[in-house]
Every structure is written in structure tokens, then in C-alpha cells.
Design a protein around this motif. Structure first.
Motif, short mmCIF file in Angstrom:
data_model
loop_
_atom_site.label_atom_id
_atom_site.label_comp_id
_atom_site.label_asym_id
_atom_site.label_seq_id
_atom_site.Cartn_x
_atom_site.Cartn_y
_atom_site.Cartn_z
N MET A 1 -42.19 19.37 10.03
CA MET A 1 -43.39 20.09 10.46
C MET A 1 -43.05 20.95 11.67
N ARG A 2 -43.50 22.20 11.67
CA ARG A 2 -43.24 23.12 12.78
C ARG A 2 -44.56 23.55 13.42
N VAL A 3 -44.52 23.72 14.72
CA VAL A 3 -45.71 24.18 15.43
C VAL A 3 -45.26 25.01 16.61
N TRP A 4 -46.03 26.05 16.96
CA TRP A 4 -45.74 26.84 18.14
C TRP A 4 -46.22 26.11 19.38
N GLU A 77 -41.44 19.07 24.98
CA GLU A 77 -41.20 17.65 25.15
C GLU A 77 -41.98 16.80 24.15
N HIS A 78 -42.83 17.44 23.32
CA HIS A 78 -43.54 16.70 22.28
C HIS A 78 -42.82 16.80 20.94
N ALA A 79 -41.72 17.54 20.90
CA ALA A 79 -40.93 17.62 19.66
C ALA A 79 -40.15 16.33 19.47
N GLY A 80 -39.99 15.91 18.23
CA GLY A 80 -39.22 14.70 17.97
C GLY A 80 -39.73 13.94 16.76
N VAL A 81 -39.40 12.65 16.72
CA VAL A 81 -39.72 11.79 15.58
C VAL A 81 -40.96 10.95 15.89
N TYR A 82 -41.95 11.05 15.00
CA TYR A 82 -43.16 10.24 15.10
C TYR A 82 -43.18 9.26 13.93
N LYS A 83 -43.47 7.99 14.21
CA LYS A 83 -43.53 6.98 13.17
C LYS A 83 -44.97 6.47 13.02
N LEU A 84 -45.41 6.44 11.79
CA LEU A 84 -46.73 5.91 11.47
C LEU A 84 -46.55 4.58 10.75
N LYS A 94 -41.07 14.21 11.30
CA LYS A 94 -40.26 14.94 12.27
C LYS A 94 -40.99 16.23 12.63
N GLN A 95 -41.29 16.38 13.89
CA GLN A 95 -42.04 17.54 14.33
C GLN A 95 -41.13 18.51 15.08
N MET A 96 -41.06 19.74 14.59
CA MET A 96 -40.30 20.80 15.24
C MET A 96 -41.27 21.67 16.04
N VAL A 97 -40.95 21.90 17.31
CA VAL A 97 -41.78 22.77 18.15
C VAL A 97 -41.06 24.09 18.36
N ARG A 98 -41.76 25.19 18.09
CA ARG A 98 -41.25 26.53 18.35
C ARG A 98 -42.02 27.11 19.53
N GLN A 193 -31.81 25.86 20.70
CA GLN A 193 -31.99 25.16 19.43
C GLN A 193 -31.48 23.74 19.57
N THR A 194 -32.36 22.77 19.28
CA THR A 194 -31.99 21.36 19.28
C THR A 194 -32.42 20.76 17.95
N ASN A 195 -32.33 19.44 17.88
CA ASN A 195 -32.75 18.76 16.65
C ASN A 195 -34.18 19.15 16.26
N TYR A 196 -35.06 19.30 17.27
CA TYR A 196 -36.48 19.48 16.97
C TYR A 196 -37.10 20.64 17.75
#
Length: 323
Positions: A1-4, A77-84, A94-98, A193-196
Motif C-alpha cells: 500500500m502506498r500513500v503520500w 516514520e509511519h512507513a513500515g509493517v503493520y500486523k493485524l 506493508k505500507q509505503m509512504v511517498r 528510497q528505503t524498504n517502505y
């Protein structure tokens, strides 16, 4: 998932309505830090937005019907792995922040471009790339790289004919990049560019001009004479407010001194020959970043500082103190 960056994103729980005995936990990062929880049986709906140094403070919203989680005003800093975790089932998102951000630095000073990471994890990879094209060119050159798995921290300061030679410093804890002793040749787009994270910094290298309050100051456009097809814009502040414009082809010379609540009223003068801009009777409210654009492309930037003077009497004699 990507978000600006600065936008909101909703992480779906995958259910349309929670059942009476459902339990949901939202966790973030490699440490599986608990950031939100629902227990329908006890009618408990909780967000834990003060964890991890408060990076989620006032940003988490739980949907009490579905258990979906919304993060508002996202940053890198909110980019990364979220577990439900729903009852006994675990799903990973996995959330990607742009993001895009302009950064200004005075010529000759250092500037640090932050990775947004406080402490890198074991599998983190970071790349810094540089592009000269102001319009988001796909042509980027790798100038620095971090690979935690291989314990590799590299700067490539000999690329681009040595433009960055001895000017790049990597923070081995966070992956942030510092450019020292900046000159105008360092202006451009820096892509992180990083993992997320996909983050573009637009670096503006400014000339610094100082003026005393009440005096006039002139910002030079560079050419001694404008060509007949030249288009010039002068812009001011974070909002890039247009304050003056020249279109030689139509012989149009305009100042917009009523913008920004009239702070420039009757104070702007354009040189019709060179395009230079003069501000008369300067005040503190005129301090800030000015941009000169030729044919809609940024050519020069200035940081204007406005000082004041206070007259102090000491033992009957006058002493001038500058601020």
C-alpha cells in the motif's frame, strides 16, 4: 500500500462488521508494538498513540464497526509493517509512504536530509540518489547507500565528475545524509528510497542577503539585459506567492504588492532592463526566501534577513546595538 505524506490511509481489517466475541490487535514494526486494540466482549476500543516516542500521537482512528485503522497526517516514520491479529489469525500489511519536501540552505552552509528513521533495523536498506532536473526526472545518480545486512555504508562522491567530492556524510545510525559546504551546483532533487519510503527532497541553495530595517535591498537577476522572449517571475515565501513578473514579448512589467495582506504595498520596484527586484523600506515581515524563475524554471534563490538597531545610552554616550 502506498500513500503520500500528510495524507490519511486506512488499513482494512477485512471484515464488514465485528462479531460479539471478536478481538482485534493492530501492531507496528519489527518489535510488534501494540498501537490499537478492540475487545468486543468487553466493549473496549483503545489506541496507544504515545508508544514509539509518540510518532502516532493524535493520528490513530479505529472504526468501531469494522476494526479498520486509519492513520492521519502520515509522515515517513509511519512507513513500515503493520500486523493485524484477529482472534487467532494474523495478517500483514506493508505500507509505503511517498513524500515530497522543499529544503532551503544558505550557500556555504551544511544541510541534513533526514531519513525519518530513528534507528535502523537488521534488514534495512537505504539509497540516496540525485537528479538535477527540477521536474522529477527519472535520471537519478546513486550517491549514497546503506545495507545493514551487509554492514555496508557507502558514499559515491566521485560520481558526476566529483561534484560531491568530500561533501557527503552518512549517519550510520539513521541513514540521514548531510551535504557540507553547499554551492548552487548541489541544488536539485534528492531521492530517498528505503524498504517502505519513497521521499524526494528538493534542495534549494540560496544566496544570503542582509539589510537593516528601513533600508532598501536589491536582488539581482544575473543578466545585464533581458532578451525579447524572456519570462521572469519573482516569488516569495513557503506558498511561492507571485510578487512580480516580466513578459518581454508583450512588454509587460507587473508588481503584485497587494498580496499577503499588502506587506509589499508601494515597496516593490522592477528593473525593466535586467529584471532585478528592489524592496524599499524593508521590515521584518519581508524576511524570508525569494525565488527568481526564468521561463518558469527556478534560476536563483535568496534568503533575506532584516536586522534592527537599538540606540542605548551608556554613561551619556551613544552605543548602537544591532540585531
Amino acid at each position: 500500500m502506498r500513500v503520500w505524506a500528510e495524507q490519511s490511509v486506512t488499513l482494512s481489517s477485512g471484515v464488514s462488521e465485528l462479531k460479539n466475541d471478536d478481538q482485534i490487535q493492530w501492531k507496528f514494526g519489527y518489535g510488534d508494538t501494540l498501537i490499537a486494540e478492540i475487545n468486543k466482549q468487553t466493549n473496549r476500543f483503545s489506541v496507544f498513540d504515545d508508544v514509539l516516542g509518540g510518532r502516532f500521537r493524535n493520528r490513530l482512528k479505529l472504526d468501531n464497526k469494522t476494526g479498520s485503522l486509519t492513520i492521519t497526517d502520515t509522515t515517513v516514520e509511519h512507513a513500515g509493517v503493520y500486523k493485524l491479529q484477529t482472534n487467532n489469525e494474523i495478517n500483514t500489511v506493508k505500507q509505503m509512504v511517498r513524500a515530497f519536501k522543499e529544503v532551503s540552505v544558505t550557500k556555504g552552509n551544511s544541510v541534513t536530509l533526514s531519513s525519518g528513521v530513528t534507528d535502523m533495523m537488521d534488514d534495512d536498506q537505504i539509497q540516496w540518489k540525485f537528479g538535477e532536473d527540477w521536474w522529477f526526472s527519472s535520471e537519478y545518480t546513486l550517491i549514497a547507500e546503506v545495507n545493514i545486512t551487509q554492514i555496508k555504508f557507502s558514499v559515491f562522491d566521485k560520481v558526476l565528475f566529483g561534484r560531491f567530492s568530500d561533501r557527503l556524510k552518512l549517519d550510520i545510525k539513521t541513514g540521514s545524509l548531510t551535504i557540507t559546504n553547499t554551492t548552487v551546483e548541489y541544488k536539485g532533487d534528492y531521492k530517498l528510497q528505503t524498504n517502505y519510503i519513497d521521499f524526494t527532497f528538493r534542495l534549494i541553495v540560496c544566496d544570503e542577503i542582509s539589510v537593516m530595517e528601513g533600508d532598501s535591498v536589491t536582488m539581482n537577476s544575473d543578466p545585464t539585459k533581458l532578451n525579447k522572449y524572456d519570462q521572469i517571475e519573482w516569488r516569495f515565501g513557503d506558498e511561492d506567492t507571485l510578487i512580480a513578473e516580466i513578459t518581454k514579448q508583450t512588454n509587460r512589467f507587473s508588481v503584485f504588492d497587494d498580496v499577503l495582506d499588502g506587506r509589499f504595498r508601494d515597496r516593490l520596484k522592477l528593473d525593466n532592463k535586467t529584471g532585478s527586484l528592489t524592496i524599499t523600506d524593508t521590515r521584518a515581515e519581508h524576511a524570508g526566501v525569494y525565488e527568481l524563475r526564468f521561463d518558469y524554471v527556478r534560476k536563483r534563490s535568496f534568503i533575506l534577513t532584516v536586522g534592527t538597531a537599538e540606540l542605548i545610552l551608556v554613561d551619556g554616550s551613544a552605543d548602537m546595538k544591532l540585531y
